[in-house]
Design a protein around this motif. Structure first.
Motif, PDB file in Angstrom:
ATOM      1  N   ALA A  71       5.758 -28.840   3.276  1.00  0.00           N
ATOM      2  CA  ALA A  71       5.466 -28.180   1.998  1.00  0.00           C
ATOM      3  C   ALA A  71       4.742 -29.176   1.114  1.00  0.00           C
ATOM      4  CB  ALA A  71       6.740 -27.703   1.318  1.00  0.00           C
ATOM      5  N   MET A  89       4.615 -23.974   2.497  1.00  0.00           N
ATOM      6  CA  MET A  89       5.993 -24.297   2.861  1.00  0.00           C
ATOM      7  C   MET A  89       6.390 -23.416   4.030  1.00  0.00           C
ATOM      8  SD  MET A  89       9.313 -24.737   0.491  1.00  0.00           S
ATOM      9  CE  MET A  89      10.958 -24.581   1.143  1.00  0.00           C
ATOM     10  N   CYS A 108       9.761 -31.533  -3.446  1.00  0.00           N
ATOM     11  CA  CYS A 108       8.499 -31.050  -4.017  1.00  0.00           C
ATOM     12  C   CYS A 108       8.589 -30.874  -5.532  1.00  0.00           C
ATOM     13  CB  CYS A 108       8.093 -29.731  -3.357  1.00  0.00           C
ATOM     14  SG  CYS A 108       7.518 -29.926  -1.663  1.00  0.00           S
TER      15      CYS A 108
END
Length: 163
Positions: A71, A89, A108
């Motif tokens: 991701a 992702m 993230c």
């Protein structure tokens, strides 16, 4: 699968081919259209280069040298404002249901905060139910229409989170 020998780390050039294969396999598995989605993105074959820009980073899940998911975070395309997008992702089946999605999301979103973004946006498809549940669980809220223009016109679920 045990979480032993699993590392979430920044993408390296030698990962490009593996992560492109992972993403395409997952999209095919879910019956995602090949047009208007990440499947046709030119970036898939050169992810390290694509994410080698300011305020952009891609992470992979490495299980003993095999990439089983990834991701990334990057500025939302074609949008004026301090908004990033959670991008690409996707996890292979062996990575699903193991808590790795929540861990990847945390990595993230923390990176997005470090970059100074105020909001994180994402696009997905309605039949990616497990992913949509995860997004809601970490605070993403549904939107009525897309933001910016990502080129993924087949994705019709849009969500945003204040960071």
């Amino acid at each position: 699968m045990s979480n032993n020998n699993i590392v979430i780390r920044e993408i390296q050039p030698e990962d490009d081919q593996q992560i492109a294969k992972v993403i395409r396999e997952v999209l095919i598995e879910f019956g995602v259209p090949k047009v208007g989605t990440a499947y046709e993105d030119k970036a898939l074959d050169c992810m390290t280069k694509t994410y080698d820009t300011p305020k952009s980073k891609y992470f992979v899940i490495d299980h003993n040298g095999k990439i089983i998911g990834g991701a990334g975070i990057s500025q939302l395309d074609n949008y004026e404002g301090n908004v990033c997008e959670l991008q690409k992702m996707y996890f292979l089946p062996e990575a699903r249901g193991t808590g790795l999605g929540a861990k990847m999301m945390a990595v993230c979103l923390e990176q997005a905060k470090q970059f100074g973004f105020e909001h994180c946006y994402l696009e997905t498809l309605p039949y990616m139910k497990a992913a949509t549940k995860l997004y809601a669980r970490v605070g993403f809220q549904s939107l009525d229409k897309p933001m910016g223009y990502t080129g993924h016109y087949s994705c019709n679920v849009w969500m945003i989170k204040k960071l």
